[in-house]
Scaffold this motif. Structure first.
Motif, PDB file in Angstrom:
ATOM      1  N   LEU A   1     -15.598 -24.637 -27.544  1.00  0.00           N
ATOM      2  CA  LEU A   1     -15.858 -23.244 -27.923  1.00  0.00           C
ATOM      3  C   LEU A   1     -16.796 -23.150 -29.120  1.00  0.00           C
ATOM      4  O   LEU A   1     -17.468 -22.159 -29.320  1.00  0.00           O
ATOM      5  N   LYS A   2     -16.790 -24.227 -29.938  1.00  0.00           N
ATOM      6  CA  LYS A   2     -17.657 -24.171 -31.120  1.00  0.00           C
ATOM      7  C   LYS A   2     -19.134 -24.054 -30.739  1.00  0.00           C
ATOM      8  O   LYS A   2     -19.941 -23.574 -31.504  1.00  0.00           O
ATOM      9  N   TRP A   3     -19.469 -24.532 -29.537  1.00  0.00           N
ATOM     10  CA  TRP A   3     -20.856 -24.418 -29.102  1.00  0.00           C
ATOM     11  C   TRP A   3     -21.176 -23.011 -28.584  1.00  0.00           C
ATOM     12  O   TRP A   3     -22.317 -22.641 -28.437  1.00  0.00           O
ATOM     13  N   LEU A   4     -20.106 -22.280 -28.238  1.00  0.00           N
ATOM     14  CA  LEU A   4     -20.323 -20.925 -27.727  1.00  0.00           C
ATOM     15  C   LEU A   4     -20.209 -19.895 -28.836  1.00  0.00           C
ATOM     16  O   LEU A   4     -20.636 -18.769 -28.703  1.00  0.00           O
ATOM     17  N   ASP A   5     -19.556 -20.326 -29.921  1.00  0.00           N
ATOM     18  CA  ASP A   5     -19.311 -19.378 -30.994  1.00  0.00           C
ATOM     19  C   ASP A   5     -19.624 -20.036 -32.332  1.00  0.00           C
ATOM     20  O   ASP A   5     -18.795 -20.743 -32.890  1.00  0.00           O
TER      21      ASP A   5
ATOM     22  N   LEU B   1     -25.088 -17.818 -15.357  1.00  0.00           N
ATOM     23  CA  LEU B   1     -25.523 -18.173 -16.719  1.00  0.00           C
ATOM     24  C   LEU B   1     -24.343 -18.646 -17.566  1.00  0.00           C
ATOM     25  O   LEU B   1     -24.441 -19.608 -18.323  1.00  0.00           O
ATOM     26  N   HIS B   2     -23.227 -17.967 -17.418  1.00  0.00           N
ATOM     27  CA  HIS B   2     -22.052 -18.349 -18.207  1.00  0.00           C
ATOM     28  C   HIS B   2     -21.598 -19.761 -17.832  1.00  0.00           C
ATOM     29  O   HIS B   2     -21.236 -20.572 -18.684  1.00  0.00           O
ATOM     30  N   ASN B   3     -21.689 -20.052 -16.534  1.00  0.00           N
ATOM     31  CA  ASN B   3     -21.309 -21.380 -16.064  1.00  0.00           C
ATOM     32  C   ASN B   3     -22.243 -22.435 -16.654  1.00  0.00           C
ATOM     33  O   ASN B   3     -21.808 -23.488 -17.133  1.00  0.00           O
ATOM     34  N   LEU B   4     -23.554 -22.108 -16.641  1.00  0.00           N
ATOM     35  CA  LEU B   4     -24.530 -23.035 -17.229  1.00  0.00           C
ATOM     36  C   LEU B   4     -24.260 -23.244 -18.713  1.00  0.00           C
ATOM     37  O   LEU B   4     -24.303 -24.353 -19.234  1.00  0.00           O
ATOM     38  N   ASN B   5     -23.944 -22.118 -19.351  1.00  0.00           N
ATOM     39  CA  ASN B   5     -23.656 -22.164 -20.787  1.00  0.00           C
ATOM     40  C   ASN B   5     -22.463 -23.067 -21.077  1.00  0.00           C
ATOM     41  O   ASN B   5     -22.484 -23.907 -21.980  1.00  0.00           O
ATOM     42  N   LEU B   6     -21.419 -22.901 -20.226  1.00  0.00           N
ATOM     43  CA  LEU B   6     -20.225 -23.727 -20.420  1.00  0.00           C
ATOM     44  C   LEU B   6     -20.544 -25.202 -20.183  1.00  0.00           C
ATOM     45  O   LEU B   6     -20.125 -26.074 -20.941  1.00  0.00           O
TER      46      LEU B   6
ATOM     47  N   ILE C   1     -23.435  -9.235 -12.144  1.00  0.00           N
ATOM     48  CA  ILE C   1     -22.202 -10.041 -12.310  1.00  0.00           C
ATOM     49  C   ILE C   1     -22.467 -11.478 -11.863  1.00  0.00           C
ATOM     50  O   ILE C   1     -22.075 -12.434 -12.521  1.00  0.00           O
ATOM     51  N   ILE C   2     -23.191 -11.621 -10.756  1.00  0.00           N
ATOM     52  CA  ILE C   2     -23.485 -12.979 -10.260  1.00  0.00           C
ATOM     53  C   ILE C   2     -24.352 -13.730 -11.275  1.00  0.00           C
ATOM     54  O   ILE C   2     -24.070 -14.877 -11.629  1.00  0.00           O
ATOM     55  N   ILE C   3     -25.395 -13.035 -11.772  1.00  0.00           N
ATOM     56  CA  ILE C   3     -26.287 -13.691 -12.754  1.00  0.00           C
ATOM     57  C   ILE C   3     -25.496 -14.073 -13.998  1.00  0.00           C
ATOM     58  O   ILE C   3     -25.603 -15.189 -14.512  1.00  0.00           O
ATOM     59  N   TRP C   4     -24.659 -13.142 -14.441  1.00  0.00           N
ATOM     60  CA  TRP C   4     -23.853 -13.432 -15.636  1.00  0.00           C
ATOM     61  C   TRP C   4     -22.966 -14.656 -15.374  1.00  0.00           C
ATOM     62  O   TRP C   4     -22.837 -15.551 -16.196  1.00  0.00           O
ATOM     63  N   GLY C   5     -22.364 -14.665 -14.148  1.00  0.00           N
ATOM     64  CA  GLY C   5     -21.478 -15.778 -13.789  1.00  0.00           C
ATOM     65  C   GLY C   5     -22.220 -17.095 -13.810  1.00  0.00           C
ATOM     66  O   GLY C   5     -21.759 -18.086 -14.370  1.00  0.00           O
TER      67      GLY C   5
END
Lengths: 91, 562
Positions: free
Chosen positions: B197-201, A21-26, A15-19
């Motif tokens: 969101l377009k960058w995520l999807d 990575l998701h934050n980095l992705n955002l 969950i932490i890793i996902w969090g």
């Protein structure tokens, strides 16, 4: 008991890793969005500048300017007065 | 109390059941529409540049104004009146009112459609002005349209961009039409959510590809020179129109091509259809005396005449069947040799040459000179006038064809054939585009030699004859001093309803220079000049005045002749 602990440890780690990575992705998505915005603005500016430069170098425009400055076509120049050499004097 | 609670709970549950189970699809699609869009990515159309890298055609963003009828709250005609002065900046009230009336009528006629186009090609400034009025139901779409920095320069060569039946941009005529596929690129689409969101999807993407840029052989300065001179010439000689083509003799590339009357491709919709057609590739004309050198070259090549051959029928008009063929000025030159026949532009002398050549060989040379088929130039709309079968040729047809009457060809066919005299006897396919580029890679067009129609010796002989024709012929007074020019004047009568109109002519001059090592081959034609019907008094001086400027532009020094 140990197996349960291990299970929860792995679950929480994931969950932490996902969090993270998701934050980095955002963050990356936000940056990409900003960059695209900049790219669009720059493309618009480039387009405007290209058109302006094309207008200023268009032959019709240059002809108008040449007429305004009363420039002569080379084949119309028959008097030496037009030559820069005409202004040089022997010393 | 419990009963009220029970009814209330059942009502809520039923409503939830309706939303979540029964109307699930409907709401799902509404939600989908709100967050996910299928966005068409329109490619940018390729740009067009001259050989010196100046833009002839660029793209610029404009705006399309439309009404979305469900959101329109005011009377549509009142809305149009509010924006009329912005969208019709012509200040012509009469025109404005008429346009508003038509738009309003169309809007009410098409009331079942929700989307209604009001006006295309609005500038950013116009868009901002309309937006400040804050009218509900009006929206804009960005669209990329063509921009022509040089205005109508080379309009008939370039063509224009209009719309097809689906409202998509499409190139018509000239280069825009011929290279439509290269210039248009491929549209793509992106199914994506809005914002970040377009960058995520980014599900279901199709890559788009911008159109490729074209680089022409056209020299912008020379194009400017020939257009300026042609306009002056048409005014001076009060002609109905005309054309000038400048060709690179060795490459077959089009250095410049102009035709008048012309049009402004940015506002093509304001001009009649016939102006879009490039006469150089689509107009069949009878070339007249400028055709004589081709027949004579064929006769030299076949060795049926030599420079010393004397014309034994040149003492007077020649009778063929019921027809009598005379010279243009009714003056006759007995025992003329080949040099004199071209110098005097002697029709009777040419009949002598054609009779020596014979019909079969003459028709063979029409084929070899590529006069029976299209040249294959990369411009949309080229034609090849139909040719008669050998059995349909009578002796008088052979005679008149020898001086360029009774046969129809296009100007591009003719200059391609004549150019063989300048380049050592080769028929080279004319080309407009030098290279196609997508920004990373470039593809060059290839020079295509269709055939070797004349030997080097024949060409040398013809250069000598044509140089003499310029030095000693009717147009010698206009020739720029000190330059060796090989050329020929021509005055062709225009056939109208099966007869030739005496005073309606196409006056032409074709030639190349410098004669021994030509830098250009140029054809100048004027349609129905009024001050004089003769090519030697109209087209020839115009040719020479353009040539003079070309010599200066290219820095070609005089060779000391004259």
């Amino acid at each position: 008991m140990n197996k349960m602990k291990l299970f929860f440890f792995i679950l929480i780690s994931q969950i932490i890793i996902w969090g993270v990575l998701h934050n980095l992705n955002l963050n990356l998505a936000v940056q990409l969005d900003q960059l695209e915005e900049q790219k669009n603005q720059l493309s618009d500016e480039i387009q405007r500048a290209t058109i302006k430069s094309a207008q200023l170098t268009a032959l019709n425009y240059l002809k108008q300017e040449a007429d305004r400055f009363q420039l002569k076509q080379i084949d119309k120049i028959t008097q030496t007065d037009y030559s820069p050499l005409a202004f040089s004097q022997d010393k | 109390m419990f009963l009220v609670y029970l009814i209330w709970s059942i009502a809520i549950l039923s409503r939830l059941f309706y939303w979540q189970i029964i109307a699930k699809e409907k709401f799902f699609s509404i939600a989908e529409n709100q967050i996910t869009k299928i966005e068409e990515i329109k490619p940018l159309r390729g740009r067009i540049f001259t050989i010196d890298n100046f833009p002839l055609v660029l793209n610029q963003d404009k705006y399309l104004l439309y009404a979305w009828s469900p959101q329109i709250e005011e009377n549509f005609k009142d809305i149009l009146k509010k924006i009329a002065t912005i969208i019709f900046p012509s200040n012509e009230i009469g025109e404005e009112n008429e346009a508003i009336k038509t738009l309003a009528e169309n809007y009410f006629k098409q009331s079942q459609k929700k989307w209604f186009l009001i006006r295309r090609h609005l500038s950013e400034e116009q868009k901002n002005q309309i937006e400040t009025l804050n009218i509900k139901g009006l929206s804009f779409e960005k669209e990329s349209v063509r921009f022509y920095p040089e205005a109508s320069m080379a309009a008939q060569l370039i063509g224009f961009v209009g719309y097809d039946e689906m409202g998509n941009q499409k190139g018509y005529f000239g280069i825009e039409g011929f290279y439509q596929q290269q210039l248009s690129g491929f549209a793509g689409f992106k199914k994506s959510s809005g914002g970040i969101l377009k960058w995520l999807d980014s599900r279901g993407e199709k890559q788009f590809q911008n159109g490729r840029d074209l680089f022409l052989f056209l020299d912008r300065s020379i194009q400017f020179i020939i257009e300026e001179e042609l306009k002056k010439g048409i005014e001076k000689y009060q002609a109905k129109g005309g054309w000038v083509v400048v060709l690179n003799p060795q490459e077959g590339s089009i250095i410049a091509l102009a035709a008048f009357p012309s049009y402004n491709p940015e506002e093509y919709y304001q001009y009649p259809y016939y102006l879009f057609v490039n006469p150089v590739t689509t107009e069949s004309f009878e070339p007249g005396s400028i055709f004589k050198p081709l027949i004579m070259a064929a006769a030299f090549e076949e060795k049926v005449v030599s420079l010393q051959t004397k014309c034994n029928i040149c003492q007077g008009p020649v009778k063929i069947g019921e027809y009598e063929i005379k010279t243009w000025n009714d003056i006759y030159h007995p025992n003329s040799n080949m040099i004199e026949i071209i110098k005097n532009s002697d029709n009777v002398g040419m009949v002598f040459v054609a009779q020596n050549l014979g019909l079969k060989k003459m028709l063979d040379y029409f084929k070899k000179f590529n006069l029976t088929e299209k040249t294959g130039i990369d411009l949309q709309g080229e034609i090849a006038p139909p040719t008669r079968a050998a059995k349909d040729w009578s002796p008088v047809d052979l005679a008149t064809a020898s001086f360029g009457q009774g046969i129809a060809i296009t100007p591009i066919q003719f200059i391609t054939a004549f150019n063989s005299l300048a380049n050592g006897g080769k028929i080279i396919k004319p080309r407009v585009v030098e290279k196609i580029s997508d920004g990373e890679q470039s593809w060059f067009t290839n020079k295509e030699i269709k055939s070797q129609v004349l030997s080097f010796e024949t060409c040398q002989t013809m250069v000598q004859i044509l140089e003499n024709a310029v030095e000693q012929g009717e147009a010698k007074w206009a020739k720029p001093k000190g330059y060796a020019i090989a050329g020929k004047t021509g005055t062709a009568q225009i056939p109208i309803a099966g007869h030739y109109a005496e005073e309606k002519t196409i006056a032409s001059f074709i030639g190349f220079a410098p004669a021994e090592n030509p830098k250009f081959t140029m054809l100048v034609s004027l349609k129905e000049p009024s001050t004089s019907k003769w090519g030697s008094e109209t087209a020839a001086p115009l040719w020479f005045s353009i040539a003079k400027r070309l010599f200066i532009y290219w820095g070609i020094p005089p060779n000391g002749q004259d």
